[in-house]
Structures are given as structure tokens and as C-alpha cells.
Design an enzyme around this catalytic site. Structure first.
Site, PDB file in Angstrom:
ATOM      1  N   ASP A  16      40.917  42.682  49.457  1.00  0.00           N
ATOM      2  CA  ASP A  16      40.942  43.936  48.700  1.00  0.00           C
ATOM      3  C   ASP A  16      39.488  44.351  48.443  1.00  0.00           C
ATOM      4  O   ASP A  16      38.857  43.849  47.522  1.00  0.00           O
ATOM      5  CB  ASP A  16      41.691  43.706  47.372  1.00  0.00           C
ATOM      6  CG  ASP A  16      41.755  44.974  46.521  1.00  0.00           C
ATOM      7  OD1 ASP A  16      41.910  46.066  47.096  1.00  0.00           O
ATOM      8  OD2 ASP A  16      41.627  44.865  45.288  1.00  0.00           O
ATOM      9  N   GLU A  75      43.711  46.504  53.050  1.00  0.00           N
ATOM     10  CA  GLU A  75      44.440  47.716  52.664  1.00  0.00           C
ATOM     11  C   GLU A  75      43.760  48.939  53.275  1.00  0.00           C
ATOM     12  O   GLU A  75      42.539  49.067  53.252  1.00  0.00           O
ATOM     13  CB  GLU A  75      44.458  47.829  51.130  1.00  0.00           C
ATOM     14  CG  GLU A  75      45.337  48.948  50.620  1.00  0.00           C
ATOM     15  CD  GLU A  75      45.332  49.013  49.091  1.00  0.00           C
ATOM     16  OE1 GLU A  75      45.641  48.000  48.439  1.00  0.00           O
ATOM     17  OE2 GLU A  75      44.996  50.082  48.554  1.00  0.00           O
ATOM     18  N   ASP A 147      42.503  41.657  41.480  1.00  0.00           N
ATOM     19  CA  ASP A 147      41.995  41.941  42.836  1.00  0.00           C
ATOM     20  C   ASP A 147      42.441  40.856  43.820  1.00  0.00           C
ATOM     21  O   ASP A 147      42.739  41.140  44.978  1.00  0.00           O
ATOM     22  CB  ASP A 147      40.466  42.056  42.824  1.00  0.00           C
ATOM     23  CG  ASP A 147      40.000  43.151  41.890  1.00  0.00           C
ATOM     24  OD1 ASP A 147      40.168  44.327  42.240  1.00  0.00           O
ATOM     25  OD2 ASP A 147      39.517  42.822  40.789  1.00  0.00           O
TER      26      ASP A 147
END
Lengths: 170, 170
Positions: A16, A75, A147
Site C-alpha cells: 500500500d 492497489e 496500512d
């Protein structure tokens, strides 16, 4: 690929990216089963951006060399609050992707919506729901930092997606 | 540092990041004199972004290893047309910065306005003016391709800026 008895497990790292904090999470996947390996957060000091990008790159390189994941998941980001925040996030994401590909680890991308749907069942889940579901799905004693949880969620999403083509043939 | 007679020249690489084309230009600087070394453009195919980021990283790494610049300069980007284009540009810029710092080359940043002012004398110069002035300043037989010219302009801006602290003391 890691040998586990007669079957093989695939190790996946989810990442992330962020210019202040970059989370990572590693799981081993065997069929539909996901096993937690490790996770963490690279916290970046308020220094010049090139220094922060170097820290993201070097720390991830170290993690990748230590745990040897076969695949990486990051992502996909379509939107950002502003062009300014998109530039910062983009650069962190660039450093993350290069850390993976330079170590020979292929990168898959999923939207935030796909990741949330895979983990919580709805594309509109909030951070707490993701932390909770990651704790349940990976059988952890406590919820990971947010996170790290997002990174683990990306890895779990990829684990599910790898099974999907087989399901679709039924 | 490259020995040139009794004085030493500093080799600078300027880089103009982009997700479709990334320009680079290398100069040797000795006092206020800039000498052209090489320049080029990394043209990226219309493949997935991770592949393009890997190509930026690996091609720049090759150039840096071949020419051993002591310092790198990348244009600072504050603004972009949209959050979407900022994300793409940001990722290309992240790959560029990591290619430099992972080879031990420190990165300096200047705004587009500073670079234009250093090369053309005004912060509002267009691409053709930059190509023209780079040809004149570096005594080239023809104007370089526009992304290579922008990269050389960033390097020239840094060469001038390195002298400025001394001038400011007069």
C-alpha cells in the site's frame, strides 16, 4: 513457490504505497487458503521526496530479498484528492513498483473497490472493516496497523482472483 | 568528477520524466563552462504501467552505469492537467528518482520556471526556444529532440545554480 507437503504454496506480497507511510503484507496461498507470513509499515521522515523514495525502494528491496515473494500486488489508483497529492502518491507508487520489478517480482494491480469487495464483501468498506476482516481471514491475534492491513487486503484479493478463472469454468 | 587537465569537471545528468517518453541529457561542467556529453529519449510502448516503469528504471540504470554522472537533476512538478495525468507522471518520476538514488547519484530538483529562466532568460519559454538555446549553449550541430532538450536544460540549470552561491557573496 514454497513446498508445503505435497502441494505448493505461492507467496504474495501486497503493498500500500504512500509518501508518508508505505504498508506491506506477505501471505502464502495454497488453493483457497491464505496463511499470514509477515507485515509492516515503512514510516518515512519529513525529508526531501527523493530521500523518501529511496527509503521506500531500499526497505522494500530488503523485505523482498528476505521473504522472496513470487508475486506482488499494488492497489491501482485512479483518483486522488488533488493533482498535488496525486503527484506525491504517484511517485511513491513508482518507487514501489520499481522495487518489485527490479527484483524480478511481477506486479498485479487491482482497484481499491475490487480489494474491498474481495475482503469485506462490499466496495465501500472503511479502514476499520478492512482491519477487522483481515484479522479474521488470516486468523491473527490482533488487527494489523491500517496500512499493513490494506497491503494484506491487496494480497488476499489477488489470492482470490487467481482462483476465479477456474470457478468461472464451472 | 572527471579529470580535465589540472581542473576537474563534474558530470551532471538531467532527466525529463514522462510515462510515454523520458528524456535524458548529460553534460560535463567546469566552472561556468558546460560541455555536451550525450542525450537521448527512452520511448515507452503502450504496455501496462509496471512494465513501462521497469523500462524507465533499467534504461536509466544502464545510462548511469555507462556515463557515471556525479549528480542528477529532475524537474520538480507542482502542477498537472488532472489528477489522472499527475498519477502517471508521478509514477514515471518515482522510477526516475529511484534509478538515480539506487546508483548512488544524488537528485536535485528545480521548477520548470527556474529551468526555463536559466536557459532562455524567461520562465515562460516554449519548447522550441529551449531546443534552440540548448543547441546554442552546448554548441550542437542541430537542436536535440524536445524531451532530450528539456533534460539538458535541467542539467544546465543545475550547472548555473552550483555557481550562484559564490556570485551571491560578491
Amino acid at each position: 513457490m514454497t513446498q508445503t507437503g505435497t502441494r505448493t504454496a505461492t507467496r504474495i506480497i501486497g503493498i500500500d504505497p504512500g509518501s508518508q507511510k508505505t504498508g506491506f503484507g506477505i501471505i502464502d496461498v495454497e488453493g483457497s487458503r491464505c496463511r499470514y507470513v509477515t507485515s509492516g509499515v515503512i514510516r518515512l521522515p519529513a525529508t526531501a521526496l527523493p530521500t523518501r523514495l529511496e527509503m521506500i525502494f531500499r526497505n522494500l528491496q530488503t523485505v523482498i530479498r528476505e521473504y522472496s515473494p513470487a508475486e506482488a500486488v499494488v492497489e491501482e489508483v485512479f483518483m486522488a484528492k488533488s493533482a498535488g497529492s496525486a503527484l506525491k502518491l504517484g511517485q511513491a507508487r513508482g518507487a514501489v513498483v520499481v522495487a518489485c520489478v527490479s527484483e524480478g517480482v511481477a506486479v498485479s494491480e487491482y482497484s481499491a473497490r475490487q480489494i474491498k469487495k474481495a475482503v469485506v464483501g462490499t466496495g465501500a468498506a472503511d479502514k476499520h472493516q478492512i482491519q477487522h476482516m483481515i484479522r479474521v481471514l488470516l486468523n491473527l491475534p490482533a488487527a494489523p496497523q491500517e496500512d499493513a492491513a490494506d497491503a494484506l487486503a491487496a494480497a488476499v484479493c489477488h489470492a482470490h482472483a487467481r482462483l476465479r478463472p477456474v470457478v468461472a469454468q464451472l
